[in-house]
Design an enzyme around this catalytic site. Sequence first.
Site, PDB file in Angstrom:
ATOM      1  N   ASP A 148       0.844  -1.201   0.000  1.00 19.59           N
ATOM      2  CA  ASP A 148       0.000   0.000   0.000  1.00 19.59           C
ATOM      3  C   ASP A 148       0.874   1.244   0.000  1.00 19.59           C
ATOM      4  O   ASP A 148       1.676   1.450   0.915  1.00 19.59           O
ATOM      5  CB  ASP A 148      -0.914  -0.009   1.224  1.00 19.59           C
ATOM      6  CG  ASP A 148      -1.824   1.206   1.247  1.00 19.59           C
ATOM      7  OD1 ASP A 148      -2.721   1.286   0.386  1.00 19.59           O
ATOM      8  OD2 ASP A 148      -1.633   2.082   2.119  1.00 19.59           O
ATOM      9  N   TYR A 166       3.323   9.978   0.515  1.00 21.16           N
ATOM     10  CA  TYR A 166       4.229   9.378   1.499  1.00 21.16           C
ATOM     11  C   TYR A 166       5.688   9.690   1.173  1.00 21.16           C
ATOM     12  O   TYR A 166       6.559   9.561   2.033  1.00 21.16           O
ATOM     13  CB  TYR A 166       4.049   7.860   1.555  1.00 21.16           C
ATOM     14  CG  TYR A 166       2.701   7.385   2.029  1.00 21.16           C
ATOM     15  CD1 TYR A 166       1.769   8.255   2.577  1.00 21.16           C
ATOM     16  CD2 TYR A 166       2.342   6.043   1.900  1.00 21.16           C
ATOM     17  CE1 TYR A 166       0.528   7.807   2.984  1.00 21.16           C
ATOM     18  CE2 TYR A 166       1.098   5.588   2.311  1.00 21.16           C
ATOM     19  CZ  TYR A 166       0.199   6.479   2.852  1.00 21.16           C
ATOM     20  OH  TYR A 166      -1.035   6.026   3.258  1.00 21.16           O
ATOM     21  N   LYS A 194      -2.336   6.290  -4.082  1.00 15.75           N
ATOM     22  CA  LYS A 194      -3.434   7.206  -3.754  1.00 15.75           C
ATOM     23  C   LYS A 194      -3.205   8.585  -4.349  1.00 15.75           C
ATOM     24  O   LYS A 194      -2.075   9.062  -4.424  1.00 15.75           O
ATOM     25  CB  LYS A 194      -3.588   7.331  -2.239  1.00 15.75           C
ATOM     26  CG  LYS A 194      -3.740   6.016  -1.513  1.00 15.75           C
ATOM     27  CD  LYS A 194      -3.864   6.234  -0.017  1.00 15.75           C
ATOM     28  CE  LYS A 194      -3.767   4.909   0.731  1.00 15.75           C
ATOM     29  NZ  LYS A 194      -2.383   4.400   0.737  1.00 15.75           N
ATOM     30  N   HIS A 214      -7.349   9.914  -1.752  1.00 13.47           N
ATOM     31  CA  HIS A 214      -6.812   9.821  -0.400  1.00 13.47           C
ATOM     32  C   HIS A 214      -7.779  10.365   0.650  1.00 13.47           C
ATOM     33  O   HIS A 214      -7.888   9.818   1.741  1.00 13.47           O
ATOM     34  CB  HIS A 214      -5.488  10.588  -0.334  1.00 13.47           C
ATOM     35  CG  HIS A 214      -4.513  10.031   0.646  1.00 13.47           C
ATOM     36  ND1 HIS A 214      -3.163  10.035   0.438  1.00 13.47           N
ATOM     37  CD2 HIS A 214      -4.686   9.440   1.845  1.00 13.47           C
ATOM     38  CE1 HIS A 214      -2.539   9.482   1.456  1.00 13.47           C
ATOM     39  NE2 HIS A 214      -3.453   9.111   2.324  1.00 13.47           N
TER      40      HIS A 214
END
Length: 379
Positions: free
Chosen positions: A51, A56, A84, A117
């Site tokens: 994931d 990130y 995402k 997201h």
Amino acid sequence: MKGKGGAPGTYFLLNTKAKIPAIGLGTWQSGGDLCVEAVKRALSEGYRQIDCAHLYGNEVEVGEALAEAFNGSLKREDVFLTSKLYCTMNSLNKIENSVRVSLKNLGVTYLDLYLMHWPDITAFGDATDPPSNSGNDHRQFLNRLKKAWKAMEGLIELGLVRAIGVSNFGVQQIKELLKFAKIVPAVNQAELHPFWRQDELVKFCQSKGIHVSAHTPLGVPASGPGPSDSGSGGEDEPGTPRISFRRSRSVHGPMLKLSVVAEIADRHKKTPEQARIVFVIWLQVRIWFLFIWVILRWGLQRGTSVLPCSLKADRIRKNIDIFSWSLSDDECNCLNQIEPQVCLFGNGPLNNLPNSGFMPGSGPLQSVREMEDDVESNT
């Protein structure tokens, strides 16, 4: 929940007929060589779901690990890969470009799943906290959501993604989305654990054929944003914020207010403060034997896939050992009755306790590895 060759336990079937592995490695708060090694370790231990999210800041590192795995015995189709979209006002017209950036950073030609997201579209945000302007006019919200979802649906037609879904959407937001969506979301990824079960959301999604996936299944709040230095970041969409987070280490203050601590104190005829060391030792045992295996297994048995995060090889290996046993109905019922319910990334009932030591919007729980560190420093 099905497994290889029809054996129960290792995957769920999406409304697209694709199989999503029941457990995956979450990559939030991973970066650099540690992220590369964590993904490589997870794949070698049998994880088949990774994931990710562009925000990130570590998709290049994930891609490095994937490239090494694909040069070995694994094929691209063996790994279920999620990323995402964090949709800002600047990127609303560039959603196709956003997914292409993730594909380039990950070194793949398609994603198995691409998620929105958060439900709102904002000018700035981070990887965990809801957008700050969540009180926007409802009509404006719907117009932006319609535009974003139409573009998401177009990604499937282009062959860039195999399935689309949402993340952190509530019941009402999904209801609004379903009024105009041509493609029903395959997945809603949300904060789920026994301390924030979201029973209504899980039941509603499952009634609509939307699989629910649990991010932060063991609980991982953050104390606040800081400059991102954990990953290479890779190529960026212009104007995309890059954020990393410092973990909260002040878990004990609000935890001492919980009834379980009062019970320990009463048993030992001590005040909550005097019982602190007893609680910390108790907490260490409970974390290792309750949180890691029981909570992950609880998530699977209620029909949700789980995405625990870890950088440690032994923990990555242990987290996946949840398929050869099951919880009894009584054990599940105990976990289904934990109160109070606390949203780690919102404003739950324990988040605003005086002198709690938490930043606004954070929660009273923290990750397994940080609790372990706290235990060691206090004992």
